[in-house]
Scaffold this motif. Structure first.
Motif, short mmCIF file in Angstrom:
data_model
loop_
_atom_site.label_atom_id
_atom_site.label_comp_id
_atom_site.label_asym_id
_atom_site.label_seq_id
_atom_site.Cartn_x
_atom_site.Cartn_y
_atom_site.Cartn_z
N GLU A 30 3.93 8.99 -6.24
CA GLU A 30 4.65 9.64 -7.01
C GLU A 30 5.54 9.88 -7.60
O GLU A 30 6.02 10.24 -9.19
CB GLU A 30 3.84 10.98 -5.85
CG GLU A 30 4.27 12.39 -6.76
CD GLU A 30 2.78 12.66 -8.43
OE1 GLU A 30 2.48 13.16 -9.12
OE2 GLU A 30 1.91 11.70 -8.23
N PHE A 31 6.92 10.35 -7.19
CA PHE A 31 8.20 10.27 -8.14
C PHE A 31 8.76 9.36 -8.09
O PHE A 31 8.97 9.08 -8.83
CB PHE A 31 8.95 11.02 -6.94
CG PHE A 31 8.23 12.58 -6.64
CD1 PHE A 31 7.96 13.45 -7.18
CD2 PHE A 31 8.27 13.45 -5.36
CE1 PHE A 31 8.11 14.68 -7.06
CE2 PHE A 31 6.51 14.05 -4.95
CZ PHE A 31 6.76 15.18 -6.08
N LEU A 32 8.49 8.29 -7.61
CA LEU A 32 9.56 6.79 -7.99
C LEU A 32 8.31 5.73 -8.87
O LEU A 32 8.83 5.62 -10.11
CB LEU A 32 9.35 6.23 -6.89
CG LEU A 32 10.84 6.98 -6.27
CD1 LEU A 32 11.46 6.08 -4.59
CD2 LEU A 32 12.22 7.53 -7.07
N TRP A 33 7.25 5.65 -8.20
CA TRP A 33 6.38 4.34 -9.19
C TRP A 33 5.10 4.72 -8.92
O TRP A 33 4.08 5.08 -8.36
CB TRP A 33 6.51 3.08 -7.92
CG TRP A 33 7.94 2.62 -7.21
CD1 TRP A 33 8.78 2.49 -6.34
CD2 TRP A 33 8.94 2.00 -8.21
NE1 TRP A 33 9.72 2.36 -6.03
CE2 TRP A 33 9.87 1.78 -7.00
CE3 TRP A 33 8.77 1.40 -9.55
CZ2 TRP A 33 10.79 1.36 -7.33
CZ3 TRP A 33 10.39 1.33 -9.67
CH2 TRP A 33 11.11 0.83 -9.03
N SER A 34 4.83 6.00 -9.91
CA SER A 34 3.93 6.29 -10.33
C SER A 34 2.93 5.95 -10.86
O SER A 34 1.33 5.64 -10.74
CB SER A 34 3.78 7.74 -11.23
OG SER A 34 4.90 7.63 -12.34
N SER A 35 3.34 4.41 -11.91
CA SER A 35 2.65 3.09 -11.97
C SER A 35 1.49 2.58 -11.83
O SER A 35 1.51 1.16 -12.15
CB SER A 35 3.46 3.06 -13.45
OG SER A 35 4.47 2.57 -13.35
N PHE A 36 2.05 1.39 -10.29
CA PHE A 36 2.52 0.80 -9.94
C PHE A 36 0.65 1.29 -9.50
O PHE A 36 0.73 2.26 -8.35
CB PHE A 36 3.66 0.77 -8.42
CG PHE A 36 3.47 -0.15 -7.49
CD1 PHE A 36 3.36 -1.58 -7.99
CD2 PHE A 36 2.76 -0.13 -6.86
CE1 PHE A 36 3.57 -2.65 -7.50
CE2 PHE A 36 2.79 -1.40 -5.65
CZ PHE A 36 2.76 -2.57 -5.74
N ASP A 37 0.70 0.06 -9.00
CA ASP A 37 -1.41 -0.01 -8.60
C ASP A 37 -1.40 -1.67 -7.58
O ASP A 37 0.06 -2.69 -7.49
CB ASP A 37 -2.25 -1.52 -9.70
CG ASP A 37 -3.35 -1.14 -9.44
OD1 ASP A 37 -3.66 -0.64 -8.36
OD2 ASP A 37 -4.01 -2.12 -9.41
N PRO A 39 0.44 -1.27 0.55
CA PRO A 39 0.06 -0.05 -0.25
C PRO A 39 0.59 1.56 0.05
O PRO A 39 0.15 1.97 -1.05
CB PRO A 39 -0.93 -0.11 1.39
CG PRO A 39 -0.84 -1.28 1.02
CD PRO A 39 1.00 -2.09 0.86
N TRP A 40 1.80 0.95 0.55
CA TRP A 40 2.79 2.53 0.93
C TRP A 40 3.53 2.77 -0.81
O TRP A 40 3.53 3.91 -1.13
CB TRP A 40 4.17 2.25 1.71
CG TRP A 40 3.41 2.32 3.23
CD1 TRP A 40 2.50 3.18 3.72
CD2 TRP A 40 4.37 1.98 4.34
NE1 TRP A 40 2.53 2.89 4.88
CE2 TRP A 40 3.54 1.97 5.52
CE3 TRP A 40 6.04 1.17 4.43
CZ2 TRP A 40 3.67 1.85 6.92
CZ3 TRP A 40 5.90 1.28 5.66
CH2 TRP A 40 5.00 1.45 7.14
N LEU A 41 3.86 1.84 -1.88
CA LEU A 41 4.48 1.78 -3.00
C LEU A 41 3.65 2.46 -3.30
O LEU A 41 3.32 2.83 -5.01
CB LEU A 41 4.83 0.38 -3.38
CG LEU A 41 6.04 0.04 -2.62
CD1 LEU A 41 6.66 -1.44 -2.91
CD2 LEU A 41 7.15 1.41 -2.99
N GLY A 42 1.99 2.08 -2.90
CA GLY A 42 0.90 2.89 -3.99
C GLY A 42 -0.48 4.19 -4.10
O GLY A 42 -0.71 4.51 -4.57
N GLY A 43 0.76 4.53 -2.62
CA GLY A 43 0.78 6.14 -2.22
C GLY A 43 -0.41 6.24 -1.28
O GLY A 43 -0.22 7.07 -0.55
N GLU A 44 -0.56 4.99 -0.50
CA GLU A 44 -0.96 5.29 0.58
C GLU A 44 -0.64 5.76 1.69
O GLU A 44 0.48 5.54 2.03
CB GLU A 44 -2.10 4.10 1.44
CG GLU A 44 -2.49 3.03 0.20
CD GLU A 44 -3.77 1.97 1.11
OE1 GLU A 44 -3.76 2.37 1.71
OE2 GLU A 44 -4.17 1.43 -0.11
N GLY A 45 -0.93 6.79 2.28
CA GLY A 45 -0.70 6.96 4.10
C GLY A 45 0.71 7.94 4.07
O GLY A 45 0.92 8.50 2.68
N ALA A 46 1.70 7.27 4.32
CA ALA A 46 3.29 7.74 4.42
C ALA A 46 4.14 7.25 2.84
O ALA A 46 4.67 8.54 2.30
CB ALA A 46 3.70 7.78 5.34
#
Length: 292
Positions: free
Chosen positions: A128-135, A115-122
């Protein structure tokens, strides 16, 4: 020189002049030397590893044979029996913590890392800057798409069948245990043989599942976090099933030799504890790895 008065409750039997500790130490050293050299690319490392492994297996068979002969000779008293039981309890506890580490890794990856890699929480900036296409979906092979896309193994096929096999093996082993307490040696052998057979069938389907995963589904140990946790958990569990089946086979041959009585059979109980532990681990694994 150690005493052999098993009837003295205040005396703890200690064997003397046992070569097995030093043999085991040498075998483990050679094994690890072989592994390290093999991984470093040395051609001779593989053969050194197998040589060390052979020494370790020789040590285990010899040491257990000595313990069995001491037990049959009546050299163990109630104090020794208690120490064996406590030793087995702590061994199983160490195995619980061993699997807890891998289940913890699975939980952390699914609940926090993905979830963090997907943009949740912290992890908003990371996404946004490293894995913007990651679902952030599970199962996943990570944002770098390690080893390409893969398919998962359905829970209601071979995994369900293996669950039923292990549950059945727990029942047959319990029946064998009750037969041992009742002194029915023929029934013990029948139900023990059935337990070993069920364990062997389980391993057959596990190997078939691995071949299907690698050959048809592209699901491999290198398939990101899902592949690594899947094969670490199922692989180590399969290793434990294999060891448990070997120990049950040893119990079968010991029953044939008339080693156990209805009042003195802790070796059988220890293996039964181990097997039931393996059953419980599989139920947790089936639920959190295959079903959810």
């Amino acid at each position: 020189m150690a005493t052999t008065h098993a009837d003295d409750a205040n005396v703890y039997y200690v064997p003397h002049s046992s070569p097995w500790p030093i043999v085991g130490a040498i075998g483990l050293f050679i094994t690890m030397l072989g592994v390290a050299s093999w991984m470093d690319g040395a051609d001779w490392g593989m053969w050194v590893f197998y040589a060390g492994l052979a020494i370790v297996l020789f040590m285990l068979s010899g040491w257990f044979a000595d313990v069995i002969s001491e037990s049959v000779a009546g050299k163990f008293n109630a104090q020794v029996d208690r120490s064996f039981r406590m030793g087995m309890v702590w061994f199983i506890f160490s195995e619980v913590m061993f699997f807890a580490a891998f289940f913890g890794a699975l939980f952390y990856a699914r609940t926090f890392s993905v979830p963090w890699l997907g943009g949740e929480g912290a992890g908003a900036a990371t996404h946004e800057f490293l894995w913007s296409s990651f679902d952030a979906a599970w199962p996943t092979n990570g944002p770098s798409d390690l080893n390409g896309s893969f398919q998962t193994i359905p829970a209601w096929g071979i995994p369900l069948l293996n669950t039923l096999l292990l549950l059945a093996s727990g029942v047959t082993l319990t029946i064998a245990h009750h037969a041992l307490k009742a002194g029915h040696r023929g029934q013990i052998m029948i139900w023990l043989a059935a337990t070993v057979l069920l364990g062997a069938v389980f391993m057959y389907f596990q190997i078939y599942e691995y071949a299907h995963a690698y050959g048809d589904l592209n699901l491999k140990l290198s398939s990101g976090i899902y592949g690594s946790t899947f094969f670490m958990l199922t692989g180590f569990h399969g290793m434990h099933v294999t060891l448990g089946a070997i120990m049950l086979a040893v119990m079968f041959f010991r029953v044939m030799k008339g080693h156990f009585t209805k009042d003195n059979h802790f070796a059988f109980e220890a293996v039964a504890w181990y097997w039931h532990f393996v059953d419980v681990v599989w139920l947790i694994l089936f639920l959190f790895v295959y079903v959810l």
